[in-house]
Design a protein around this motif. Structure first.
Motif, PDB file in Angstrom:
ATOM      1  N   GLY A 361       2.000  -2.670   2.049  1.00  0.00           N
ATOM      2  CA  GLY A 361       2.617  -1.744   1.108  1.00  0.00           C
ATOM      3  C   GLY A 361       1.600  -1.295   0.095  1.00  0.00           C
ATOM      4  N   LYS A 365       3.701   4.589  -2.070  1.00  0.00           N
ATOM      5  CA  LYS A 365       5.152   4.403  -1.991  1.00  0.00           C
ATOM      6  C   LYS A 365       5.654   4.085  -0.573  1.00  0.00           C
ATOM      7  CE  LYS A 365       5.372   8.080  -5.437  1.00  0.00           C
ATOM      8  NZ  LYS A 365       5.885   9.425  -5.735  1.00  0.00           N
ATOM      9  N   HIS A 384      10.942   4.430  -0.714  1.00  0.00           N
ATOM     10  CA  HIS A 384      10.679   4.040  -2.107  1.00  0.00           C
ATOM     11  C   HIS A 384      10.134   5.234  -2.893  1.00  0.00           C
ATOM     12  CE1 HIS A 384      11.529  -0.221  -1.930  1.00  0.00           C
ATOM     13  NE2 HIS A 384      10.813  -0.344  -0.828  1.00  0.00           N
ATOM     14  N   ASN A 386       8.297   4.681  -5.771  1.00  0.00           N
ATOM     15  CA  ASN A 386       7.189   4.191  -6.598  1.00  0.00           C
ATOM     16  C   ASN A 386       6.395   3.183  -5.765  1.00  0.00           C
ATOM     17  OD1 ASN A 386       5.532   3.573  -8.831  1.00  0.00           O
ATOM     18  ND2 ASN A 386       7.253   3.720 -10.260  1.00  0.00           N
ATOM     19  N   ILE A 387       5.381   2.590  -6.378  1.00  0.00           N
ATOM     20  CA  ILE A 387       4.489   1.644  -5.702  1.00  0.00           C
ATOM     21  C   ILE A 387       5.275   0.573  -4.942  1.00  0.00           C
ATOM     22  CG2 ILE A 387       2.815  -0.210  -6.131  1.00  0.00           C
ATOM     23  CD1 ILE A 387       1.845   1.434  -8.555  1.00  0.00           C
ATOM     24  N   VAL A 388       4.877   0.304  -3.706  1.00  0.00           N
ATOM     25  CA  VAL A 388       5.417  -0.830  -2.954  1.00  0.00           C
ATOM     26  C   VAL A 388       4.508  -2.021  -3.236  1.00  0.00           C
ATOM     27  CG1 VAL A 388       6.019  -1.766  -0.704  1.00  0.00           C
ATOM     28  CG2 VAL A 388       6.385   0.664  -1.178  1.00  0.00           C
ATOM     29  N   HIS A 389       5.040  -2.999  -3.961  1.00  0.00           N
ATOM     30  CA  HIS A 389       4.214  -4.093  -4.463  1.00  0.00           C
ATOM     31  C   HIS A 389       4.265  -5.334  -3.583  1.00  0.00           C
ATOM     32  CE1 HIS A 389       2.705  -6.969  -7.625  1.00  0.00           C
ATOM     33  NE2 HIS A 389       1.898  -5.949  -7.803  1.00  0.00           N
ATOM     34  N   SER A 402      10.834  -5.039   1.538  1.00  0.00           N
ATOM     35  CA  SER A 402       9.841  -4.466   0.635  1.00  0.00           C
ATOM     36  C   SER A 402      10.398  -4.416  -0.776  1.00  0.00           C
ATOM     37  CB  SER A 402       9.446  -3.055   1.091  1.00  0.00           C
ATOM     38  OG  SER A 402      10.589  -2.220   1.176  1.00  0.00           O
ATOM     39  N   SER A 404       9.641  -2.857  -4.755  1.00  0.00           N
ATOM     40  CA  SER A 404       8.911  -1.718  -5.321  1.00  0.00           C
ATOM     41  C   SER A 404       9.041  -1.627  -6.833  1.00  0.00           C
ATOM     42  CB  SER A 404       9.429  -0.425  -4.677  1.00  0.00           C
ATOM     43  OG  SER A 404       8.984   0.725  -5.358  1.00  0.00           O
ATOM     44  N   ASP A 406      10.006   0.918  -8.108  1.00  0.00           N
ATOM     45  CA  ASP A 406      11.178   1.776  -8.347  1.00  0.00           C
ATOM     46  C   ASP A 406      12.430   0.936  -8.605  1.00  0.00           C
ATOM     47  OD1 ASP A 406      12.024   0.839  -5.871  1.00  0.00           O
ATOM     48  OD2 ASP A 406      11.867   2.764  -4.852  1.00  0.00           O
ATOM     49  N   TRP A 429      10.522  -3.372 -12.518  1.00  0.00           N
ATOM     50  CA  TRP A 429       9.712  -3.535 -11.315  1.00  0.00           C
ATOM     51  C   TRP A 429      10.080  -4.771 -10.520  1.00  0.00           C
ATOM     52  CZ3 TRP A 429       4.152  -3.099 -13.795  1.00  0.00           C
ATOM     53  CH2 TRP A 429       3.980  -1.815 -14.335  1.00  0.00           C
TER      54      TRP A 429
END
Length: 901
Positions: A361, A365, A384, A386-389, A402, A404, A406, A429
């Motif tokens: 990820g 996104k 998603h 926003n960033i997939v963390h 996943s 994110s 978001d 987050w």
């Protein structure tokens, strides 16, 4: 039907004089009797005569005879009831189990208003201290009392024996449990603040909070169980890796020699631990047994964000800020392959359980699914915003989860690339997601300080775990799936019993953050407004919800009772204000005038006018009787976030996102003062009871006290380290309460400007505080979805001595009154120097917690010669200490050591 039979038995107790129970318990105690029924039947005449002398000594002969007959009937009825109870299934099985849910709910519905039945259930609980035949029915009785929200504060439960039951969320504030024995009892979320816990033997306990491990000196970025479950590893900002024995809660070893460590990962054979650093861009391999560093892998050109071993331990995958994924040969300790992603920072990389697939990820996104050699992309999963963390494969490899920035979690089908579920609940987050070993449960952690447990099959939230006071960065399941570890920015690691944590309390409480609280003028009821779009009214003694008011279609930002107690106003993100009948919950008016979100509502002192402010930068004044807008006050250049009428009703104060406070002449509709001093938005304003002082709280972390007549600052109060969300004066004007995004509440001396107390308990920003009309209680609400009531006015304590066994039975003896003095006397008995005990008695603690997911509270509890062991064999004493319990052995040792020197 079982519940009907049980109800019929219990219902017979509703008219029994509760004082009879007190006399029976005293006789059992004094004479050391262990067979209650035999005692009552054998000495019935003698006992009736004693009751006769104690309860009706001053009546005329005719009245005495009538009372004696009534007492005889009561005793016969009681004997019959307890004989039937002993034979019933209620005294054989655990009625807190799921199979009894319907029976329990129907029973509670029938007996909830019967005070006499509640007293009988308390009697059954106390009988367990003397007669073992009543242990299971007494245990089930305590479960029913807790679920009925009966007030169990300040009760005597000395020597009771409780087994095979659940007491989730029960409120035992300041109760006496001396000599009690618990076996296989779920104590999750119970309130034992200031309780007496002397000589307790509590074993095989269930609680979702197991222990708190302190050892790191900075933020913890990652926690990871070894595949065999024997070791927990943790790493963080302090550049160290700690290895822990989970059962003992002790550190085994500490590995040093790396930079700031962002991630750690065990090999599947448990022999190697890999760690990746932030600034030095490297990966280190460690021998788990010896703690020796084996090798340092260099290849990335940016901070390494993620590492993961292949199932056969031959390959290590890593990802970095340099947008690359590296595959490392563990045996040869060299780089096999470097893949440039070209889509921004890759935050998380993970092998599938069969080792054939690699998922990652990133900042773009998306989640990308590749073959394990990074030769062919199979899927690009999009959804998603926003960033997939974080990404994590399920144990069977069929799905991937996943998390994110978001705020959402998504579960995907690996074969089709389709989204199965979108899991919403976190309010910030999502930092990490992790599957349980059986694949049925998913854990997630967030910047909102919480952990959430999800049912993978249904996509529904099972539980929310609160305890951390800062971001939760990492979660990891033990190999058997029974324990979840979490690491946080608050420098602590917490261990959770996941199976126990799946159960909610019986309270139907808010499901999103609570924005506002307000006491009804008679002090009996508390109103709350929430981002779940609802308003709820609560009984402040029991925490029982009395009304749920639905109507708003967006967040409820503010609630306010009229000073005469007849009306309740609410302001919402749906741009409307609603007026409710405070007695019936009926909606009287919908007031429309704002064209953006309404942030605040406030009644005038005569209850005839209502002021409202919002995101349209304006203030509206409303006629409550007609529901019509009287006037509109313009002047602020940004959101109006706070309003407060002066006690005489002539002045209205407003606080705004434009950093200013404005004072308005209500009758003329004109601005009289602008108070400038804050350098960030003003979130709250409040007049003192005499109207001479105005308090303001701001996003600049400061509180100002203003002289209203001349418009100058009296004090600038510094203490909070984040935005001040709310300020409120005590009714007598001597104390100011404030709440903040730093998760704390603070009490200030208005005369000196000095901080008096700091109240910890909430796990996220505290949005609102308000004193009860008598100033004895402070209510607070938070983004952690809970409401807390704090006892802030400490009265004089009972100091008279009552010796056990010498208590004389008096007419209309009140069991709780005797117990209070008894508790205090016995708590001080082992010590001559009581200074440290006096200080503890005066500490401010939560007396009531309203939350779907309550946490164990033991602040100020006094513990001596006791044991608290979970069903996993974990000793809870360390956790109790960390939560503010008072271990008297330790204090005595400190005193003895002080005397020596």
């Amino acid at each position: 039907m079982q519940e009907e039979e049980l109800y019929e038995i219990l219902a017979q107790s509703k008219d029994i004089d509760k004082n009879i129970y007190c006399v029976i318990l005293e006789r059992l105690k004094i004479q050391k009797i262990s067979d209650c029924i035999e005692f009552l039947e054998k000495d019935e005449n003698q006992f009736n005569y004693e009751l006769y002398n104690v309860l009706v000594p001053n009546l005329e002969h005719f009245d005495k005879q009538q009372q004696l007959n009534a007492l005889e009937n009561n005793i016969k009825k009681l004997i019959n009831i307890i004989k039937n109870i002993i034979k019933h299934d209620f005294n054989k099985n655990n009625y807190s189990k799921k199979i009894y849910t319907n029976i329990r709910e129907i029973l509670i519905q029938k007996i909830s208003e019967e005070k006499g039945v509640a007293e009988f259930l308390k009697f059954l609980v106390r009988l367990t201290a003397f007669d073992d035949k009543f242990i299971q029915c007494g245990s089930n009785s305590l479960n029913l009392l807790a679920n009925m929200n009966v007030d169990l504060r300040k009760q005597c439960f000395e020597n009771i024996k409780i087994q095979n039951t659940s007491l989730i969320g029960a409120n035992f504030f300041k109760s006496d449990f001396r000599g009690s024995k618990f076996e296989n009892v779920d104590i999750s979320g119970i309130n034992l603040n200031k309780a007496q816990l002397f000589d307790c033997k509590w074993n095989n306990l269930k609680t979702h909070e197991l222990s708190k491990l302190d050892g790191h000196k900075g933020c913890i970025f990652n926690v990871c169980f070894s595949p065999d479950g024997n070791i927990l590893a943790s790493c963080g900002f302090d550049r160290s890796i700690c290895l822990w024995n989970v059962k003992k809660g002790k550190k085994i070893s500490q590995l040093n020699g790396h930079n700031i460590i962002t991630r750690i990962c065990f090999s599947h054979n448990c022999t190697i631990l890999a760690s990746c650093g932030g600034q030095d861009k490297t990966i280190c391999l460690w021998n788990v047994k010896t703690g020796r560093k084996l090798f340092k892998l260099k290849g990335h050109n940016g901070c390494v964000q993620s590492i993961n071993f292949s199932p056969d331990d031959t390959t290590l995958a890593s990802s970095s800020f340099d947008q690359c994924i590296c595959l490392w040969d563990i045996k040869l300790r060299k780089l096999k392959y470097k893949f440039l992603g070209r889509n921004g920072t890759i935050y998380s990389v993970c092998f599938s359980p069969d080792g054939t697939t690699l998922a990652y990820g990133s900042v773009d996104k998306s989640i990308r699914i590749w073959d394990a050699n990074l030769e062919e992309q199979k899927f690009k999963l999009e959804g998603h915003s926003n960033i997939v963390h974080s990404v994590c494969f399920s144990p069977d490899g069929t799905t991937i989860a996943s998390g994110s920035f978001d705020w959402s979690i998504r579960i995907w089908n690996i074969k089709t690339g389709q989204q199965i579920f979108k899991l919403d609940g976190h309010i910030d987050w999502v930092n990490q997601v992790c599957f349980s070993p059986d694949g049925n449960t998913l854990a997630s952690c967030s910047k909102d300080n919480s952990i959430r447990i999800w049912d993978v099959k249904t996509g529904l939230l099972k539980s929310k775990l609160d305890g951390h006071t800062d971001w939760v960065n990492s979660v990891s399941f033990s190999s058997d799936g029974a324990v979840l570890a979490s690491g946080s920015g608050d420098k602590s690691i917490r261990l959770w019993d996941v199976k126990t944590g799946l159960q909610k309390s019986n309270l139907d409480s808010h499901k999103k953050w609570v924005s506002s609280v307000c006491f009804k003028p008679d002090g009996t009821t508390l109103a709350s407004g929430s981002r779940d779009n609802s308003i709820r009214l609560w009984n402040i003694k029991t925490g029982q919800q009395t009304f749920k008011l639905d109507g708003h279609t967006d967040w409820v930002n503010s609630v306010s009772f009229s000073p005469d107690g007849t009306a309740l106003a609410s302001g919402s993100g749906d741009k409307s204000i609603r007026l409710w009948d405070a007695q019936t919950g009926h909606q009287n008016f919908i007031l429309k005038g704002h064209h953006k979100e309404v942030l605040i509502v406030c009644f005038s002192s005569d209850s005839n006018a209502l002021a409202s402010g919002g995101c349209d930068n304006s203030i509206s004044l409303w006629n409550i009787k007609t529901g019509q807008q009287k006037s509109k006050l313009d002047g602020h250049t940004d959101w109006v976030s706070s309003l407060c009428f002066s006690p005489d009703g002539d002045t209205l104060a407003s606080g705004s996102k434009d950093n200013s406070i404005r004072l308005w002449d209500v009758k003329k509709g004109l601005q009289t003062y602008i108070l400038n001093g804050h350098v960030y938005q003003v979130n709250s304003v409040c007049f003192s009871s005499d109207g001479s002082i105005l308090a303001s709280g701001s996003g600049d972390n400061y509180i100002h006290l203003w002289d209203v007549k001349i418009g100058t600052t009296l004090f600038k109060l510094k203490g909070h380290n984040h935005q001040v969300q709310s300020v409120c004066f005590s009714p007598d004007g001597t104390v100011l309460a404030s709440s903040s995004s730093d998760n704390t509440i603070r009490l200030w001396d208005v005369k000196t400007g000095q901080q008096k107390s700091k109240l910890d308990g909430h796990f996220n920003r505290v949005n609102s505080v308000q004193f009860s009309p008598d100033g004895a209680i402070l209510a607070s609400c938070s983004a952690d979805q809970s409401i807390r009531l704090w006892k802030v006015k400490i009265g004089s304590r009972i100091s008279k001595s009552i010796c056990q066994g010498d208590v004389k039975l008096e007419k209309q003896i009140e069991f709780s009154d005797k117990i209070q003095s008894d508790i205090h006397t016995n708590s001080l008995r082992p010590y001559q120097n009581k200074s440290f005990l006096d200080q503890d008695f005066d500490s401010i603690v939560t007396i009531l917690l309203i939350s779907q997911y309550p946490t164990l509270q033991v602040k100020g509890a006094k513990i001596q010669n006791s044991e608290f062991i979970t069903h996993q064999g974990i000793d809870l004493q360390q956790l109790l200490k960390q939560k503010g319990s008072f271990f008297l052995e330790s204090q005595l040792k400190i005193q003895q050591d002080a005397v020596k020197y």
